[in-house]
Structure formats: structure tokens, C-alpha cells
Motif scaffolding. Structure first.
Motif, PDB file in Angstrom:
ATOM      1  N   ARG A   2      14.664   6.566 -12.095  1.00 28.02           N
ATOM      2  CA  ARG A   2      13.491   5.837 -11.653  1.00 28.02           C
ATOM      3  C   ARG A   2      13.897   4.366 -11.556  1.00 28.02           C
ATOM      4  O   ARG A   2      14.340   3.777 -12.533  1.00 28.02           O
ATOM      5  CB  ARG A   2      12.381   6.025 -12.678  1.00 28.02           C
ATOM      6  CG  ARG A   2      11.014   5.673 -12.155  1.00 28.02           C
ATOM      7  CD  ARG A   2       9.956   5.957 -13.217  1.00 28.02           C
ATOM      8  NE  ARG A   2       8.647   5.539 -12.741  1.00 28.02           N
ATOM      9  CZ  ARG A   2       7.829   6.303 -12.028  1.00 28.02           C
ATOM     10  NH1 ARG A   2       8.198   7.521 -11.717  1.00 28.02           N
ATOM     11  NH2 ARG A   2       6.662   5.858 -11.637  1.00 28.02           N
ATOM     12  N   LEU A  19      18.611   3.924  -1.794  1.00 28.21           N
ATOM     13  CA  LEU A  19      18.337   4.773  -2.958  1.00 28.21           C
ATOM     14  C   LEU A  19      17.199   5.761  -2.759  1.00 28.21           C
ATOM     15  O   LEU A  19      17.020   6.670  -3.554  1.00 28.21           O
ATOM     16  CB  LEU A  19      17.992   3.901  -4.166  1.00 28.21           C
ATOM     17  CG  LEU A  19      19.056   2.927  -4.636  1.00 28.21           C
ATOM     18  CD1 LEU A  19      18.559   2.176  -5.851  1.00 28.21           C
ATOM     19  CD2 LEU A  19      20.333   3.649  -4.969  1.00 28.21           C
ATOM     20  N   ASP A  20      16.398   5.572  -1.687  1.00 31.69           N
ATOM     21  CA  ASP A  20      15.126   6.313  -1.669  1.00 31.69           C
ATOM     22  C   ASP A  20      15.289   7.813  -1.537  1.00 31.69           C
ATOM     23  O   ASP A  20      14.391   8.558  -1.886  1.00 31.69           O
ATOM     24  CB  ASP A  20      14.170   5.765  -0.592  1.00 31.69           C
ATOM     25  CG  ASP A  20      14.593   6.143   0.809  1.00 31.69           C
ATOM     26  OD1 ASP A  20      15.787   6.412   1.017  1.00 31.69           O
ATOM     27  OD2 ASP A  20      13.726   6.161   1.694  1.00 31.69           O
ATOM     28  N   GLU A  21      16.456   8.257  -1.049  1.00 29.48           N
ATOM     29  CA  GLU A  21      16.581   9.714  -0.888  1.00 29.48           C
ATOM     30  C   GLU A  21      16.787  10.431  -2.199  1.00 29.48           C
ATOM     31  O   GLU A  21      16.361  11.563  -2.368  1.00 29.48           O
ATOM     32  CB  GLU A  21      17.725  10.038   0.070  1.00 29.48           C
ATOM     33  CG  GLU A  21      17.255  10.042   1.506  1.00 29.48           C
ATOM     34  CD  GLU A  21      18.244  10.727   2.415  1.00 29.48           C
ATOM     35  OE1 GLU A  21      18.863  11.711   1.978  1.00 29.48           O
ATOM     36  OE2 GLU A  21      18.408  10.268   3.550  1.00 29.48           O
ATOM     37  N   ASP A  22      17.487   9.777  -3.123  1.00 29.35           N
ATOM     38  CA  ASP A  22      17.862  10.490  -4.334  1.00 29.35           C
ATOM     39  C   ASP A  22      17.137  10.060  -5.587  1.00 29.35           C
ATOM     40  O   ASP A  22      17.240  10.694  -6.608  1.00 29.35           O
ATOM     41  CB  ASP A  22      19.366  10.344  -4.580  1.00 29.35           C
ATOM     42  CG  ASP A  22      20.121  11.414  -3.854  1.00 29.35           C
ATOM     43  OD1 ASP A  22      20.479  12.405  -4.483  1.00 29.35           O
ATOM     44  OD2 ASP A  22      20.294  11.260  -2.637  1.00 29.35           O
ATOM     45  N   HIS A  23      16.453   8.948  -5.513  1.00 36.12           N
ATOM     46  CA  HIS A  23      15.820   8.439  -6.721  1.00 36.12           C
ATOM     47  C   HIS A  23      14.365   8.108  -6.446  1.00 36.12           C
ATOM     48  O   HIS A  23      13.963   7.959  -5.302  1.00 36.12           O
ATOM     49  CB  HIS A  23      16.547   7.181  -7.198  1.00 36.12           C
ATOM     50  CG  HIS A  23      18.018   7.389  -7.386  1.00 36.12           C
ATOM     51  ND1 HIS A  23      18.536   8.096  -8.430  1.00 36.12           N
ATOM     52  CD2 HIS A  23      19.078   7.010  -6.645  1.00 36.12           C
ATOM     53  CE1 HIS A  23      19.848   8.132  -8.327  1.00 36.12           C
ATOM     54  NE2 HIS A  23      20.202   7.492  -7.245  1.00 36.12           N
ATOM     55  N   GLU A  24      13.594   7.996  -7.537  1.00 40.37           N
ATOM     56  CA  GLU A  24      12.212   7.553  -7.393  1.00 40.37           C
ATOM     57  C   GLU A  24      12.227   6.032  -7.392  1.00 40.37           C
ATOM     58  O   GLU A  24      12.566   5.410  -8.396  1.00 40.37           O
ATOM     59  CB  GLU A  24      11.384   8.059  -8.561  1.00 40.37           C
ATOM     60  CG  GLU A  24      11.270   9.575  -8.598  1.00 40.37           C
ATOM     61  CD  GLU A  24      10.080  10.014  -9.418  1.00 40.37           C
ATOM     62  OE1 GLU A  24       9.690   9.272 -10.329  1.00 40.37           O
ATOM     63  OE2 GLU A  24       9.553  11.095  -9.127  1.00 40.37           O
ATOM     64  N   VAL A  25      11.863   5.457  -6.273  1.00 41.56           N
ATOM     65  CA  VAL A  25      11.978   4.009  -6.135  1.00 41.56           C
ATOM     66  C   VAL A  25      10.592   3.369  -6.024  1.00 41.56           C
ATOM     67  O   VAL A  25       9.745   3.836  -5.274  1.00 41.56           O
ATOM     68  CB  VAL A  25      12.804   3.636  -4.893  1.00 41.56           C
ATOM     69  CG1 VAL A  25      12.951   2.125  -4.787  1.00 41.56           C
ATOM     70  CG2 VAL A  25      14.168   4.303  -4.954  1.00 41.56           C
ATOM     71  N   ILE A  26      10.391   2.316  -6.804  1.00 41.37           N
ATOM     72  CA  ILE A  26       9.151   1.554  -6.732  1.00 41.37           C
ATOM     73  C   ILE A  26       9.525   0.114  -6.408  1.00 41.37           C
ATOM     74  O   ILE A  26      10.393  -0.463  -7.061  1.00 41.37           O
ATOM     75  CB  ILE A  26       8.397   1.622  -8.071  1.00 41.37           C
ATOM     76  CG1 ILE A  26       8.023   3.077  -8.359  1.00 41.37           C
ATOM     77  CG2 ILE A  26       7.149   0.752  -8.039  1.00 41.37           C
ATOM     78  CD1 ILE A  26       7.787   3.364  -9.782  1.00 41.37           C
ATOM     79  N   ASP A  43      10.743   6.123   1.835  1.00 38.68           N
ATOM     80  CA  ASP A  43      10.056   7.025   0.917  1.00 38.68           C
ATOM     81  C   ASP A  43      10.017   6.405  -0.473  1.00 38.68           C
ATOM     82  O   ASP A  43      10.631   6.893  -1.408  1.00 38.68           O
ATOM     83  CB  ASP A  43      10.774   8.380   0.892  1.00 38.68           C
ATOM     84  CG  ASP A  43       9.901   9.443   0.249  1.00 38.68           C
ATOM     85  OD1 ASP A  43       8.717   9.171   0.015  1.00 38.68           O
ATOM     86  OD2 ASP A  43      10.412  10.533  -0.019  1.00 38.68           O
ATOM     87  N   VAL A  44       9.316   5.281  -0.564  1.00 37.07           N
ATOM     88  CA  VAL A  44       9.206   4.583  -1.837  1.00 37.07           C
ATOM     89  C   VAL A  44       7.741   4.231  -2.076  1.00 37.07           C
ATOM     90  O   VAL A  44       6.936   4.257  -1.157  1.00 37.07           O
ATOM     91  CB  VAL A  44      10.023   3.275  -1.848  1.00 37.07           C
ATOM     92  CG1 VAL A  44      11.480   3.547  -1.558  1.00 37.07           C
ATOM     93  CG2 VAL A  44       9.463   2.267  -0.861  1.00 37.07           C
ATOM     94  N   LEU A  45       7.440   3.902  -3.314  1.00 37.90           N
ATOM     95  CA  LEU A  45       6.098   3.419  -3.626  1.00 37.90           C
ATOM     96  C   LEU A  45       6.159   1.899  -3.625  1.00 37.90           C
ATOM     97  O   LEU A  45       6.887   1.309  -4.408  1.00 37.90           O
ATOM     98  CB  LEU A  45       5.669   3.939  -5.000  1.00 37.90           C
ATOM     99  CG  LEU A  45       4.306   3.480  -5.503  1.00 37.90           C
ATOM    100  CD1 LEU A  45       3.201   3.947  -4.584  1.00 37.90           C
ATOM    101  CD2 LEU A  45       4.054   4.022  -6.900  1.00 37.90           C
TER     102      LEU A  45
END
Lengths: 444, 516
Positions: A2, A19-26, A43-45
Motif C-alpha cells: 500500500r 506502481l498502479d498495476e501491482d500495488h494499492e496506490v493513494i 487505477d489509483v485513489l
């Protein structure tokens, strides 16, 4: 993992995109428009808020984060954000700074401010520029395997002896692999019969000697030793460049138009000749024989001025021009209109931070063409698809097309060919497009 | 950013194919029901195979689609069109082969299918009864609404990993209201959270309705009905296997359905916050408060109108007269207001028999809509809130010309562009409404079909707003069957643009979109 990123500017966005493909990114940013743009493009918050306020960080659930990156354009904000995160979270913190004072303090204290890793934009840009100076005709250089392997990007000049030849004809260097060709925005993985055209961007991976020899081949008229360097502009990055060049035993010249700043620089840089003048003054340039310099580096405070002074330097006879570019999107344009190499400090910063986010097997990463592709150094373990079989056969097991550019085994370089067998513990340097990098890294 | 100038329609169509391919799996549910009741098995077997073939065929047009922003619009618009087209197949087959159903006509089957997926709930079924149609067909009708409710694209994003990158944009094109809210770092997870909340409410309602039946409070609410109705409550759809809609059930059932309709018209993201231990996010939400306020105010007015007597003549035996009966007045008013505002379109009595003031309140309510991020249709509460606030600002700045006065929503200043977008959409919605009325009236006049202005207005408002029933001949106990085929196809278009909030469809009709 994260990952929480503060700042959705060029650096933060590049890292998030990587990083957005493999990790939860904020991602946290103050600017509504940036937050909206990221929401839809990655694909991030994306959260709107101030990264130094604890309530915003808690909204981003920073206490559950594994990695905290503060990459805004403001040094103090980044340091305070890391310190704030540290109060509630055990995440590994990375701060981006521009000024080297903070880096010095952090290094000397062994990790002050609650920052676990500090990245200095200006220093990284300077290091990149100095690497490029060291390799004729190159636009980007990165070092792998402790200096045993170089990755270099060259633009094939018009009229170069290499243009129009096939890869097989050019490939007379034993320790060199042609990893990829960028042509009109497409990536071509070269085969033996691929024809190299003028204006192609070539990515080569190999030993420093072969890379240098190839660079000499690429532009035969470019035989200067790159000893005489002129730096235009007295920015913070310019100081770093001058210092690094001094460390290499060169005596660069630096042109700065503001008298006070020129005085300051002259006191700081003992091995540099500082000249107080407007860098566009033709008379001054002639008088000082700036045109005879091997390399001119533009490090002024704006992209437009850098472009102008680079073109002017070419015009009066400087062999190579290298320019800093603050806006990543301009780098291609600079190189297209004739600047030898354009270096974007933010790209360099993103690259350095992304290195940190990779798993333990990945030793080093270089981003190419703003993260269109990557060159990675990976230590191969027993369950990698590469081990125990010739490279030619492992291609079928890999998720996508990659080029294995170099292998080091116990510190010696092995140039990979189709029948080379990779063993456990080898370090491989490979090229892959960014879209497939994560899948490749998992398989290797 | 993609710098391609032309629209790569192949990529859009390929991805539509993928969605259709997976969606074909939903035919297995009515197929199983068909097996259980021993009816319409071949209908759904053929539909299932046909849809898979269509899906795979479309998918092969571009096996590796690369979706840009432009392609996203096309993909969303086409998905809904193609879904409606494959969804009509069982109606056609069953209509042609078995019953002499009105749905054997292609335009009627398409109407019923589009009305289902867009959660409109307008029907052209000649006779709604399990005597004339199989349980499987009737359940498919309910199921189309359930699938369309939370969104076909949202479901696809939740399931298909290849949609994770452009997923936010696709969901934005489909989701009700301006913009979307990401709840989690991964869009696929956000989509799954929304669908799970939706599924949870659906199952809860099924349990409650069947529980009422077991407790003896709902004689007609057998297992089939208890499963079928939640499938159209939560998507604010309004189809019912019963010809008399919710009037066929006891007062207890009617009261029980109301809170579920209210929930369906609420922004589902807020439920997620409640679930995460932040209930104040729901109660403090400006839109939710306005929504509850609107429901309460309209209900109070209509309750009063019904209570003092409005010339209602109750036509069925199981609904007692309501004039002077406070529980009956309150129940009918609450149910009908909630049903229309949320754009569900259920009826617990024939509101055609209401007085004009009460009917016009319902017509007005058709424009309000549910919340952004709900399953409701029409304009949406949040847009009206912003419009009212910005009109207040205009008045304020007229008095204080130098005042800088941002429009705030929930304590945050809104971007002026967002306000412009809301104005633009709402105006466009009304323009569509008026132009469509002219079309419907002209088309009816062309074939010599009698339709009053009020009926035409309600038909357009109810299809464009995805409400369902209107007034007069398109009232809750009647159907859209008498309209000419051209009008029905036009209403299919209205439901389609209404569900996608006009712009994603309208942009496809602009030459600039296709220009190289």
C-alpha cells in the motif's frame, strides 16, 4: 504494497503510473484538477487535501501504508509530510528534495526528519548529465551491475555510418546487445536483419568499453574527449554539475549573468571558472571561445532559455549540447530540434524512487522515454523461468518479449546470445516495455 | 493521453464483445428456473448460445483492445445497446414459439428489454400474468433490471481485469450523477464493493418479504414473488410479475418495500462509509439530506391531498377506500412518492384515479430523480441542489456585485466547470423532454392514435427518466402497447440516453467525434 504518494505533479504521477498495476496506490494533492485527472487516468485513489495535515493522511489510511512518498515541488513540505506520517505509521518514508543542504543534513545524521530515504532532484539530474557527458553521442546512460554494464540510449544522427545498416552488420562489438529501437513512438525489438534508420533511438546494453566504441562508431566526427565543458546558468543543478565535474578532475566554465550569484558561485566552486555575463551575448561568446567547447550544458531557470542557449551554442560551434528540461513533455521536442540530450530532473527523481519500490530481487531500474520501457537488473533465483535453459528457449515461458542485454556472473560480464544458459545467482540486465514489466519481473 | 485522432471502433466493439460473452452466463439463471418449472428451457438454451456466439464474434474484431477516452464513450454506449438487443432474444423466441405474446413483435421485445436493462420498468406486455408467460420469462424480465441497476459496466469492471485501467472513465460514463467516487485504490475493488452492497440489500429484501409471507402477513408473497420483487426494487426498476404491481400485496409488504426503494435511490458509496463505521458520512451528506427532505415534503403534501378526498374511486377489492383513512392515505402517498422520485415505478394503487394536483405532483417528481451513485434515474438530486444554490448565488451577487461567492456542497467549494456541466446536462435533459413530446404527439397523430398532451408528457418523462409508468393510457395498470412502433423505438432511444445521462450517447452523434 500500500503506497501513499503526496503530490500529483510530474514526479508523483510518474511513480503512481508505474506502481498502479501491482500495488494499492493513494495519491494526495491540493489541486482539484490534478486529483480529477488522476482519478480517471490511473487505477489509483486520488484524494484532495494537504499532505502535511494528519487528518488527510488518516483519510488515506496512512497507518496501513507500507511506503510513503512525498514528492511535491516543495522541500519543506516533503520533509514535514514524512515526519507527520512517521507519527502514526511505520511506513518506509521517501522524501524528494531539491536543495542539497537537506540531503547533507540527512546523510550526516543518519536519517533525520523521519525520512528513511532522501532523493535530491538536482543531484540526480547532475549525475545523469555527467554520465551522458562521459559517453559521446548518448542521450541517456545508466550504470548496472556495479559499473560492469552500461545501458545507453543513442539517437542515430543523420548521415551517420550506422544509418541504413542492419543490426547484424553493425553488431561487431562482442560485448554489446541492441536491446530496442524507438521509432516514431513505436518500440521495435531488433532482429539481425532489422535496418537502423537515421533518427532512431537505439537502446544498447553492454560493457562500458563496447558501448564507448559503439558511440565512437555512431558519430565518427565526434572524437572529442569531452574535456572542455561550459555550463550556462547558475542554478542549483548547475552547481551540482560543476562539483561533479570538478571531482572528475575537469575545470568547467560556468556563465551566470547575475553579479551577486556569480560571486557566490565563484566562492563555492574552487575548480570552476565562473564568468559573469549574459550567455546570449555573441561578442562575449566569441571572446571567450565558447564555440570551441566540447560540451555546453544549459542549466538556466526556464526551459525556453535553455533551448535557446543550447541552439545558440550549437550555432557557434559547440560539438554537444545537453540541456535540463523542467517539463518532461518537452524532452523529445528538444532532442528533435537538435539539442544533443535533454535531461528532465523529475524523470530522474521518479526513476530513483521507483527503484525503491521494486522487490528485493530487482537491483536497479532505468526508465526509458518517460517510462515507455524499462531496463532492469535482476538477480536470478532458482524458480525463475530463465534458469537452467538457453535464453532462446526461455522466451516461450516469458509473459512478453524482452531482451536480455547482459549477464554478470561472479562479477564478470557474459554477453548473452541465444544459446547462453543462465544460472542461479546471475545478475541479468534486461529490457522490457513498461506495460509488461511487472509480469516479466515476477517470472524472472 | 492517446494521440490517435480517429476513433478505434474495433477496440470498443471488441470490448463490448467481451462483456456480452460474460453476460451470457446470466441466461443460465432463467434456464435453471425453466428446468425447475419445466417450461421455456429451449428458449433460454438458445438465447444463451446465441449470446455467447455474438459475444465471441464481437470480441474477435479486436482481441487485444486498447481503449482511449473516445473509445470508452463508444464502448459504454454500444454495450447498453447490444445488451438490450441480446436481452430481447428470449422474448422473441418465447413469443413466437409459445404464447401469442405481444413480445413476438421485434419492436416490443426490444422495448421490453431496453426498459428492463435501463431499469425503466415501462412495459408492452399485453397480459402480465404467469398464466400467459412462463416463470422463466417473467424472471428474466426481473433479472434484466437487476443487472442494469448497479450497471453493466460497473459489473464488468468488477469482474474483468482488463478494464482496470480505463475503468474509472467507463464507470463515469455509465454512473448516475456527475463524476464518480473511488472508494478504494483499485477501481475494480470499488466496483465490487458497490455490487456487494447492492447484492446485500437485494438478499435482505428477499429475506424480509419471504419472512412476512411465512409470518402470515403477506398471503400473495410466495417464494417466487419474494425473489422476483427485490430484483426490481434495488435497481429502481419497477417490473413486477403481478399485473397489479404492488397493489396485489398486503399493506405490510407495501410498507416493507418503501425503505428499500429509499435505499436504492441513495448514493451507494455512502453505505460503504456506514459499513466502515462512519455513519455520519451518510447523515451529513448534503445530497442525502436534500433527498430525504424532498421525499418527506412531497409525501406530506400528497398525504394531505389523499386524506381530504380527491375523488378516488377504489377499483379493487383489496384496497379499502382511503379518504379519511390516515394509514391508507399515508401509505399510498409515501409509497407512490418514493416510487416515483427514486424512479422505481412500482404502484400500490392506480394513481390514475388521483386528483389532478396529486397527479401533477407525481409528474413533477419524475424529474427529480435519485441520488448520484444510486440506481435511480432522471436528473438526480445533487444537480438540483447545485442549481438551486447557484441561483441563490446569482441573487446574492446581484445585490453585492463585488462578492466572490463560490457554490459550496458539503462544505467544499465547487469548481465552476462542474457547475456549468450540471447546468448543461439539466438544460439538455429538458430540451430532450420537450422535443420528445412533439415527436410522440406527431407520431400518434400520424397513425390516428388518440393521445392527450398529459399522457404524452408523462410517457416521455417516464421513459427518459427511467421511471416506467406514466398517466392515462400509460398508467401503472396499463401499458405502452398502443403506441405506434416508431414511437416505441423512439422511446427505446429515450430510455437509452436517459440511463447513460445523454452525453455519452450524444457525443457519438457529433461529427467531431468521428472526424479524423
Amino acid at each position: 504494497m500500500r503506497v501513499v504518494i503526496i503530490g500529483a505533479g510530474q514526479v508523483g504521477s510518474s511513480i503512481a503510473a508505474n506502481l498502479d498495476e501491482d500495488h494499492e496506490v493513494i495519491v494526495i494533492d491540493k489541486d482539484t484538477a490534478r486529483v480529477d485527472a488522476l482519478t480517471y487516468s490511473l487505477d489509483v485513489l486520488a484524494i484532495e487535501g494537504d499532505g502535511v495535515s494528519l487528518s488527510t493522511l488518516q483519510e488515506a489510511e496512512v497507518e496501513d501504508a507500507d511506503l510513503f512518498i512525498s514528492s511535491t515541488d516543495d522541500d519543506e513540505t516533503n520533509i514535514v509530510a514524512c515526519a507527520t506520517a512517521r507519527t502514526v505509521s511505520d511506513a518506509f518514508t521517501i522524501a524528494r528534495v531539491k536543495r542539497t543542504h537537506y540531503l547533507d543534513t540527512w546523510k550526516r545524521s543518519g536519517g533525520a526528519f523521519g525520512v528513511d530515504f532522501m532523493v535530491c532532484t538536482n543531484l540526480l539530474a547532475a549525475e545523469t548529465i555527467v554520465r551522458i557527458i562521459g559517453l559521446p553521442a548518448s542521450q541517456d546512460v545508466d550504470v548496472f551491475a556495479g559499473g560492469k554494464v552500461l545501458m545507453a540510449e543513442f539517437r542515430v544522427p543523420k548521415g551517420s555510418p550506422v544509418a541504413g545498416q542492419t543490426v547484424a552488420e553493425v553488431d561487431c562489438f562482442v560485448e554489446l546487445t541492441f536491446a530496442a529501437i524507438f521509432r516514431d513512438g513505436d518500440v521495435i525489438i531488433p532482429e539481425g536483419e532489422t535496418v537502423i534508420e537515421a533518427d532512431d533511438d537505439l537502446i544498447v546494453i553492454g560493457s562500458p568499453e563496447s558501448t564507448h566504441a559503439f558511440a565512437g562508431d555512431l558519430a565518427r566526427d565526434n572524437d572529442s574527449a569531452n574535456r572542455d565543458v561550459v555550463i550556462v546558468g547558475g542554478s542549483e543543478a548547475a552547481v551540482q554539475i560543476a562539483q561533479l565535474l570538478e571531482d572528475r578532475g575537469l575545470r568547467p566554465r560556468l556563465i551566470e549573468h547575475d553579479p551577486d550569484r556569480a560571486r557566490e558561485l565563484a566562492e563555492m566552486l574552487a575548480g570552476t571558472t565562473v564568468m559573469k555575463s549574459d550567455a546570449t551575448d555573441r561578442e562575449f561568446l566569441n571572446r571567450e571561445h565558447v564555440g570551441d567547447a566540447d560540451v555546453a550544458i544549459a542549466a538556466l531557470e526556464s526551459d525556453e532559455k535553455n533551448l535557446f542557449s543550447s541552439l545558440l551554442a550549437s550555432r557557434i560551434g559547440v560539438d554537444r549540447t545537453i540541456s535540463l528540461v523542467e517539463t518532461a513533455a518537452y524532452t523529445d521536442l528538444f532532442e528533435a530540434v537538435g539539442v544533443g540530450a535533454a535531461v528532465n530532473p523529475r524523470d530522474a527523481t521518479a526513476e530513483e524512487i521507483i527503484r525503491f519500490t521494486r522487490d528485493s530481487d530487482t537491483e536497479n531500474v532505468a526508465l526509458i522515454e518517460h517510462d515507455r520501457a524499462e531496463v532492469l537488473e535482476i538477480e536470478v533465483d532458482a524458480d525463475s523461468v530463465l534458469t537452467g535453459q538457453p535464453i532462446r528457449e526461455s522466451a516461450a515461458d516469458l509473459p512478453a518479449r524482452v531482451t536480455v542485454g547482459a549477464i554478470t556472473r561472479d562479477g564478470t560480464l557474459i554477453t548473452p546470445r541465444g544459446d547462453t544458459v543462465i544460472e542461479v545467482g546471475d545478475h541479468v540486465v534486461l529490457f522490457a516495455e513498461t506495460a509488461v514489466v511487472d509480469a516479466v519481473a515476477k517470472a524472472v | 493521453m492517446s494521440w490517435r485522432l480517429r476513433v478505434d471502433w474495433r477496440a470498443s466493439v471488441g470490448l463490448v464483445g467481451t462483456v456480452i460473452k460474460y453476460l451470457s452466463g446470466t441466461f443460465l439463471i432463467p434456464l435453471a428456473v425453466g428446468f425447475y418449472y419445466g417450461e421455456d428451457v429451449p428458449t433460454f438454451a438458445v438465447s444463451f448460445l446465441f449470446t455467447i456466439v455474438v459475444g465471441v464474434a464481437l470480441e474477435r474484431i479486436d482481441p487485444d483492445p486498447d481503449l482511449g477516452a473516445r473509445e470508452g464513450f463508444l464502448m459504454v454506449g454500444l454495450t447498453w445497446l447490444v445488451v438490450a438487443l441480446v436481452g430481447m432474444v428470449p422474448y422473441l423466441i418465447a413469443g413466437v414459439v409459445g404464447t401469442e405474446s405481444t413480445l413476438a413483435q421485434p419492436e416490443n421485445a426490444l422495448f421490453e428489454s431496453m426498459s428492463g436493462f435501463t431499469t425503466t420498468g415501462a412495459t408492452v406486455m399485453g397480459s402480465i400474468s404467469l398464466a400467459d408467460h412462463s416463470h422463466a420469462i417473467m424472471l428474466w424480465r426481473q433479472l434484466t433490471q437487476w443487472l442494469g441497476g448497479m450497471g453493466i459496466i460497473v459489473l464488468a469492471v468488477a469482474i474483468l481485469p482488463e478494464l482496470s485501467v480505463g475503468g474509472a472513465q467507463l464507470m463515469d460514463a455509465e454512473a448516475p450523477g456527475p463524476g464518480i467516487q473511488k472508494l478504494t485504490p483499485r477501481i475494480a475493488e470499488t466496483a465490487r464493493v458497490l455490487w456487494l452492497a447492492y447484492l446485500g440489500f437485494t438478499v435482505a429484501e428477499m429475506a424480509l418479504l419471504y419472512g412476512l409471507h411465512l409470518a402470515g402477513l403477506a398471503p400473495n408473497m410466495g417464494l417466487y414473488n419474494a425473489v422476483a420483487h427485490p430484483l426490481t426494487t434495488m435497481p429502481t426498476g419497477g417490473f413486477s410479475p403481478e399485473a397489479r404491481s404492488i397493489e396485489a400485496f398486503s399493506a405490510a409488504v407495501q410498507w416493507a418495500i418503501i425503505p428499500f426503494m429509499v435505499a436504492a435511490g441513495t448514493n451507494f458509496a455512502l453505505f460503504w462509509h456506514v459499513f466502515n463505521g462512519e455513519p455520519e458520512r451518510l447523515t451529513r451528506d448534503t445530497e442525502f439530506r436534500a433527498y430525504v427532505g424532498v421525499l418527506a415534503a412531497l409525501t406530506a403534501v400528497v398525504t394531505g391531498l389523499l386524506f381530504v378526498g380527491t375523488g378516488i374511486e377504489t377499483t379493487t377489492t383489496n384496497v379499502p377506500p382511503i379518504v379519511g383513512e390516515i394509514e391508507d392515505s399515508a401509505r399510498h402517498a409515501t409509497f407512490q412518492i418514493v416510487s416515483i422520485v427514486t424512479t422505481t415505478g412500482y404502484a400500490n394503487m392506480d394513481f390514475n384515479t388521483w386528483s389532478d394536483p396529486a397527479k401533477y405532483i407525481l409528474l413533477f417528481a419524475m424529474f427529480i430523480g435519485g441520488s448520484a451513485g444510486s440506481t435511480g434515474g432522471a436528473v438526480k438530486i445533487v444537480r438540483w441542489v447545485v442549481i438551486i444554490k447557484s441561483i441563490r448565488r446569482e441573487l446574492f451577487t446581484t445585490v453585492h456585485p463585488e462578492a466572490v461567492s463560490p457554490v459550496r456542497l458539503g462544505g467544499r467549494a465547487l469548481d465552476e466547470r462542474a457547475i456549468r456541466g450540471i447546468y448543461g446536462f439539466t438544460l439538455l435533459y429538458l430540451v430532450f423532454f420537450f422535443v420528445a413530446i412533439i415527436f410522440v404527439i406527431a407520431d400518434a397523430w400520424r397513425v390516428g392514435h388518440q393521445v392527450t398532451a398529459f399522457e404524452a408528457m408523462s410517457a416521455v418523462a417516464a421513459t427518459l427518466g427511467n421511471v416506467g409508468p406514466g398517466f392515462g393510457e400509460v398508467g401503472p395498470m396499463n401499458s405502452y402497447l398502443p403506441f405506434p412502433a416508431t414511437s416505441k423505438l423512439f422511446m427505446v432511444f429515450l430510455m437509452w440516453v436517459g440511463r447513460l445521462e445523454i452525453l455519452p450517447v450524444l457525443v457519438l452523434l457529433t461529427p467531431a467525434y468521428w472526424r479524423t
